[in-house]
Design an enzyme around this catalytic site. Structure first.
Site, PDB file in Angstrom:
ATOM      1  N   ILE A  13     -10.370 -14.667 -59.307  1.00 48.11           N
ATOM      2  CA  ILE A  13      -9.446 -14.627 -60.447  1.00 48.11           C
ATOM      3  C   ILE A  13      -9.196 -15.977 -60.814  1.00 48.11           C
ATOM      4  O   ILE A  13      -9.288 -16.336 -62.172  1.00 48.11           O
ATOM      5  CB  ILE A  13      -8.268 -13.968 -59.948  1.00 48.11           C
ATOM      6  CG1 ILE A  13      -8.521 -12.425 -59.604  1.00 48.11           C
ATOM      7  CG2 ILE A  13      -7.044 -13.806 -61.122  1.00 48.11           C
ATOM      8  CD1 ILE A  13      -7.221 -11.871 -58.882  1.00 48.11           C
ATOM      9  N   THR A 131       0.729  -9.889 -55.734  1.00 43.39           N
ATOM     10  CA  THR A 131      -0.202  -8.925 -55.667  1.00 43.39           C
ATOM     11  C   THR A 131       0.675  -7.499 -55.551  1.00 43.39           C
ATOM     12  O   THR A 131       1.922  -7.484 -55.335  1.00 43.39           O
ATOM     13  CB  THR A 131      -1.163  -8.595 -54.592  1.00 43.39           C
ATOM     14  OG1 THR A 131      -1.533  -7.320 -54.401  1.00 43.39           O
ATOM     15  CG2 THR A 131      -0.293  -9.130 -53.376  1.00 43.39           C
ATOM     16  N   GLU A 133       0.348  -5.202 -53.682  1.00 40.02           N
ATOM     17  CA  GLU A 133       0.201  -4.673 -52.302  1.00 40.02           C
ATOM     18  C   GLU A 133       1.622  -5.081 -51.733  1.00 40.02           C
ATOM     19  O   GLU A 133       1.998  -4.440 -50.610  1.00 40.02           O
ATOM     20  CB  GLU A 133      -0.821  -5.410 -51.632  1.00 40.02           C
ATOM     21  CG  GLU A 133      -2.213  -4.934 -52.209  1.00 40.02           C
ATOM     22  CD  GLU A 133      -3.349  -4.966 -51.632  1.00 40.02           C
ATOM     23  OE1 GLU A 133      -3.576  -5.161 -50.206  1.00 40.02           O
ATOM     24  OE2 GLU A 133      -4.551  -5.174 -52.131  1.00 40.02           O
ATOM     25  N   TYR A 156      -2.095  -9.263 -44.735  1.00 36.59           N
ATOM     26  CA  TYR A 156      -2.053  -9.977 -46.325  1.00 36.59           C
ATOM     27  C   TYR A 156      -1.002  -9.705 -47.060  1.00 36.59           C
ATOM     28  O   TYR A 156      -0.490 -10.581 -47.559  1.00 36.59           O
ATOM     29  CB  TYR A 156      -3.530  -9.340 -46.840  1.00 36.59           C
ATOM     30  CG  TYR A 156      -3.610  -9.669 -48.387  1.00 36.59           C
ATOM     31  CD1 TYR A 156      -3.742 -11.086 -48.741  1.00 36.59           C
ATOM     32  CD2 TYR A 156      -3.506  -8.577 -49.280  1.00 36.59           C
ATOM     33  CE1 TYR A 156      -3.821 -11.134 -50.205  1.00 36.59           C
ATOM     34  CE2 TYR A 156      -3.514  -8.582 -50.544  1.00 36.59           C
ATOM     35  CZ  TYR A 156      -3.696 -10.200 -51.117  1.00 36.59           C
ATOM     36  OH  TYR A 156      -3.627 -10.367 -52.389  1.00 36.59           O
TER      37      TYR A 156
HETATM   38  P1  NAD Z   1     -10.442 -15.336 -53.768  1.00 35.61           P
HETATM   39  O1  NAD Z   1     -10.449 -15.003 -52.244  1.00 35.61           O
HETATM   40  O2  NAD Z   1     -11.401 -14.726 -54.491  1.00 35.61           O
HETATM   41  O3  NAD Z   1     -10.003 -16.673 -54.179  1.00 35.61           O
HETATM   42  C1  NAD Z   1      -9.020 -17.539 -53.173  1.00 35.61           C
HETATM   43  C2  NAD Z   1      -9.306 -18.995 -53.693  1.00 35.61           C
HETATM   44  O4  NAD Z   1      -8.471 -19.740 -52.846  1.00 35.61           O
HETATM   45  C3  NAD Z   1     -10.578 -19.573 -53.069  1.00 35.61           C
HETATM   46  O5  NAD Z   1     -11.601 -20.468 -54.130  1.00 35.61           O
HETATM   47  C4  NAD Z   1     -10.353 -20.387 -51.997  1.00 35.61           C
HETATM   48  O6  NAD Z   1     -11.433 -21.422 -51.648  1.00 35.61           O
HETATM   49  C5  NAD Z   1      -9.134 -20.925 -52.300  1.00 35.61           C
HETATM   50  N1  NAD Z   1      -8.202 -21.401 -50.926  1.00 35.61           N
HETATM   51  C6  NAD Z   1      -7.960 -20.461 -50.002  1.00 35.61           C
HETATM   52  N2  NAD Z   1      -7.482 -21.114 -49.175  1.00 35.61           N
HETATM   53  C7  NAD Z   1      -6.907 -22.139 -49.579  1.00 35.61           C
HETATM   54  C8  NAD Z   1      -6.278 -23.471 -48.845  1.00 35.61           C
HETATM   55  N3  NAD Z   1      -5.737 -23.367 -47.839  1.00 35.61           N
HETATM   56  N4  NAD Z   1      -6.229 -24.508 -49.998  1.00 35.61           N
HETATM   57  C9  NAD Z   1      -6.579 -24.421 -51.152  1.00 35.61           C
HETATM   58  N5  NAD Z   1      -7.471 -23.357 -51.865  1.00 35.61           N
HETATM   59  C10 NAD Z   1      -7.778 -22.403 -50.808  1.00 35.61           C
HETATM   60  O7  NAD Z   1      -9.127 -14.452 -54.374  1.00 35.61           O
HETATM   61  P2  NAD Z   1      -8.665 -13.778 -55.788  1.00 35.61           P
HETATM   62  O8  NAD Z   1      -9.220 -12.194 -55.435  1.00 35.61           O
HETATM   63  O9  NAD Z   1      -9.257 -14.661 -56.689  1.00 35.61           O
HETATM   64  O10 NAD Z   1      -7.132 -13.809 -55.653  1.00 35.61           O
HETATM   65  C11 NAD Z   1      -6.530 -14.923 -56.350  1.00 35.61           C
HETATM   66  C12 NAD Z   1      -4.899 -14.838 -56.051  1.00 35.61           C
HETATM   67  O11 NAD Z   1      -4.572 -13.437 -56.779  1.00 35.61           O
HETATM   68  C13 NAD Z   1      -4.635 -14.477 -54.730  1.00 35.61           C
HETATM   69  O12 NAD Z   1      -3.362 -14.975 -54.538  1.00 35.61           O
HETATM   70  C14 NAD Z   1      -4.264 -12.966 -54.566  1.00 35.61           C
HETATM   71  O13 NAD Z   1      -3.298 -12.662 -53.524  1.00 35.61           O
HETATM   72  C15 NAD Z   1      -3.839 -12.583 -55.789  1.00 35.61           C
HETATM   73  N6  NAD Z   1      -4.222 -11.134 -56.492  1.00 35.61           N
HETATM   74  C16 NAD Z   1      -5.719 -10.638 -56.278  1.00 35.61           C
HETATM   75  C17 NAD Z   1      -5.926  -9.552 -56.728  1.00 35.61           C
HETATM   76  C18 NAD Z   1      -7.368  -8.933 -56.772  1.00 35.61           C
HETATM   77  O14 NAD Z   1      -7.519  -7.862 -56.872  1.00 35.61           O
HETATM   78  N7  NAD Z   1      -8.442  -9.715 -56.215  1.00 35.61           N
HETATM   79  C19 NAD Z   1      -4.947  -8.874 -57.310  1.00 35.61           C
HETATM   80  C20 NAD Z   1      -3.507  -9.156 -57.337  1.00 35.61           C
HETATM   81  C21 NAD Z   1      -3.427 -10.576 -57.124  1.00 35.61           C
HETATM   82  P1  TYD Z   2     -10.783  -3.805 -51.355  1.00 40.28           P
HETATM   83  O1  TYD Z   2     -11.622  -4.017 -52.481  1.00 40.28           O
HETATM   84  O2  TYD Z   2     -10.829  -4.469 -50.140  1.00 40.28           O
HETATM   85  O3  TYD Z   2      -8.992  -4.369 -52.060  1.00 40.28           O
HETATM   86  P2  TYD Z   2      -7.617  -3.909 -51.431  1.00 40.28           P
HETATM   87  O4  TYD Z   2      -7.817  -3.679 -49.941  1.00 40.28           O
HETATM   88  O5  TYD Z   2      -7.101  -5.393 -51.836  1.00 40.28           O
HETATM   89  O6  TYD Z   2      -6.976  -2.669 -52.119  1.00 40.28           O
HETATM   90  O7  TYD Z   2     -10.671  -2.364 -51.160  1.00 40.28           O
HETATM   91  C1  TYD Z   2     -10.232  -1.470 -52.195  1.00 40.28           C
HETATM   92  C2  TYD Z   2     -10.376  -0.111 -51.512  1.00 40.28           C
HETATM   93  O8  TYD Z   2     -11.757   0.378 -51.069  1.00 40.28           O
HETATM   94  C3  TYD Z   2      -9.526   0.148 -50.523  1.00 40.28           C
HETATM   95  O9  TYD Z   2      -8.983   1.325 -50.227  1.00 40.28           O
HETATM   96  C4  TYD Z   2     -10.476  -0.048 -49.251  1.00 40.28           C
HETATM   97  C5  TYD Z   2     -11.590   0.758 -49.760  1.00 40.28           C
HETATM   98  N1  TYD Z   2     -12.813   0.033 -49.291  1.00 40.28           N
HETATM   99  C6  TYD Z   2     -13.912   0.985 -48.815  1.00 40.28           C
HETATM  100  O10 TYD Z   2     -13.641   2.334 -48.877  1.00 40.28           O
HETATM  101  N2  TYD Z   2     -15.088   0.202 -48.371  1.00 40.28           N
HETATM  102  C7  TYD Z   2     -15.258  -1.141 -48.334  1.00 40.28           C
HETATM  103  O11 TYD Z   2     -16.129  -1.439 -47.802  1.00 40.28           O
HETATM  104  C8  TYD Z   2     -14.323  -1.984 -48.699  1.00 40.28           C
HETATM  105  C9  TYD Z   2     -14.405  -3.345 -48.790  1.00 40.28           C
HETATM  106  C10 TYD Z   2     -12.937  -1.444 -49.328  1.00 40.28           C
END
Ligand code: NAD
Ligand code: TYD
Length: 350
Positions: A13, A131, A133, A156
């Site tokens: 993101i 999030t 979550e 998490y």
């Molecule tokens: P990601 O795991 O793809 O990226 C996380 C980034 O943070 C990476 O580039 C990593 O190198 C960096 N990072 C990790 N530890 C670090 C540290 N100690 N110091 C500096 N940098 C560090 O995560 P994402 O999916 O892009 O999520 C980004 C944010 O959005 C997170 O805070 C997550 O909780 C939140 N979020 C994610 C989702 C989702 O669906 N992916 C949804 C809602 C909120």
């Molecule tokens: P994920 O992409 O890990 O996101 P989050 O746990 O943050 O919602 O998982 C999305 C949903 O898919 C979650 O209900 C767990 C499920 N899942 C599977 O069924 N198989 C998989 O291999 C993974 C990674 C997730």
């Protein structure tokens, strides 16, 4: 010129947020601060890395001295904080990294903001990206609103809930200008292939089993990542200090239905017979403490700031599949870990 530190800008993101801010706001200077863990990949930002209003700093938010020096040298006007450990399954096998980065790292940033802004919070802002979550799990009905009580279940979500509480505490105690948004599951390009959608795309492409946890009955509310980045932009610029906004796609899918849709798109894109990819679906042991359902009520964001999702899921999923199929090198580098060798050699921590 406004200087904004975006943490976690090399992740999924974060890279979309950095790209948006660098391209749309030439009057801002964007500092991308990232540790480059396994999830951070500077190849995500190749298209903007030479822009004059952007630079990258490798660093770890758990290192308080480093964060202190960073604020002293960069003198940012604002922080958009995305850096985190983000994968639930990893948090189940190794919770401590989540406490360190998500909780201690966030508090280090809050402390530095408090120290260097020193009560002068006008035109300064600490934006914490969180999030849905943190709200726990829903049953068959209902939605998370900004009033829903926090009830995290995984290490998490517990670490993200804790960081949200610290951010609010710094607003209530010290008057820091903070905003928080809690978003549903994102999907789109540059998503690390340990998460459901990119993992399934990669496995289907390579004719490998697609693991579906339990019976695939769990429901997630999926949002196009660029819509999330646009929501962050709007909230960053327009939310009142101390505000919280939920961000979501109004787009609930049972995992098994989502995977079936993905399989049919992949059949079409790969020229396979209809139903071929679905044969790869494999039900596996359920995730411990697996939240049944997430669904976001984003009414407040629409009412106050006019934001709405722009893309239908079927269209977004198709675009996502197209991106992965036409960026094989990115996927190969990420799955082999090759990108880490390359960037580790290029950048050293301060
Ligand atoms: P990601 O795991 O793809 O990226 C996380 C980034 O943070 C990476 O580039 C990593 O190198 C960096 N990072 C990790 N530890 C670090 C540290 N100690 N110091 C500096 N940098 C560090 O995560 P994402 O999916 O892009 O999520 C980004 C944010 O959005 C997170 O805070 C997550 O909780 C939140 N979020 C994610 C989702 C989702 O669906 N992916 C949804 C809602 C909120
Ligand atoms: P994920 O992409 O890990 O996101 P989050 O746990 O943050 O919602 O998982 C999305 C949903 O898919 C979650 O209900 C767990 C499920 N899942 C599977 O069924 N198989 C998989 O291999 C993974 C990674 C997730």
């Amino acid at each position: 010129m406004k200087k904004i530190i975006i943490t976690g800008g090399a992740g999924f993101i974060g890279s979309h947020v950095v790209r948006r801010f660098v391209n749309i706001y030439p009057g801002y200077h964007i500092v991308n601060l990232d540790k480059l863990t396994y999830a951070g990949n500077l190849a995500n930002l190749k298209d903007i890395e030479d822009k004059p209003n952007y630079h990258f700093i490798k660093g770890d938010i758990t290192d308080a001295d480093f964060i202190d020096r960073l604020f002293a040298t960069e003198q940012p006007d604002a922080i958009i904080h995305l850096a985190a450990e983000s994968h639930v399954d990893r948090s189940i096998s190794d919770p401590i990294e989540f406490v360190l980065t998500n909780v201690v790292g966030t508090v280090n940033l809050l402390n530095a903001a408090r120290k260097y802004w020193d009560g002068a919070y006008d035109q300064r802002r600490f934006y914490h990206v969180s999030t849905d979550e943190v709200y726990g799990a829903l049953g068959e009905s209902g939605m998370f609103t900004e009033q829903t009580k926090y009830d995290p279940h995984s290490p998490y979500s517990a670490s993200k809930a804790s960081s949200d509480h610290f951010v609010r505490a710094y607003h209530d105690t010290y008057g820091l200008d903070v905003v928080i948004s809690n978003c549903s599951n994102n999907y789109g390009s540059h998503h690390f292939p340990e998460k459901l959608i990119p993992l399934a795309i990669n496995n289907i492409k390579n004719n490998k089993a697609v693991p579906v946890y339990g019976k695939g009955e769990n429901v997630r509310d999926w949002l196009w990542v660029e819509d999330h980045a646009r929501a962050i932009d709007v909230i960053f610029h327009e939310a009142a200090p101390g505000e919280t906004y939920n961000i979501g796609g109004h787009n609930e899918w049972k995992n098994i239905d989502l995977i079936r849709l993905l399989c049919s798109i992949m059949d079409r894109k790969l020229g396979r017979a209809d139903g071929e990819s679905a044969k790869l679906i494999t039900f596996v042991k359920d995730r411990a403490g697996h939240d049944l359902r997430y669904a976001i009520d984003a009414t407040k964001l629409k009412r106050d700031l006019g934001w709405e999702p722009s893309l239908q899921f079927e269209e977004g999923l198709e675009k996502t599949v197209d991106w992965y199929l036409s960026n094989e090198e990115w996927l190969a580098d990420v799955t082999s870990g090759h990108y880490q060798q390359y960037y580790k050699a290029q950048y050293t921590s301060r």
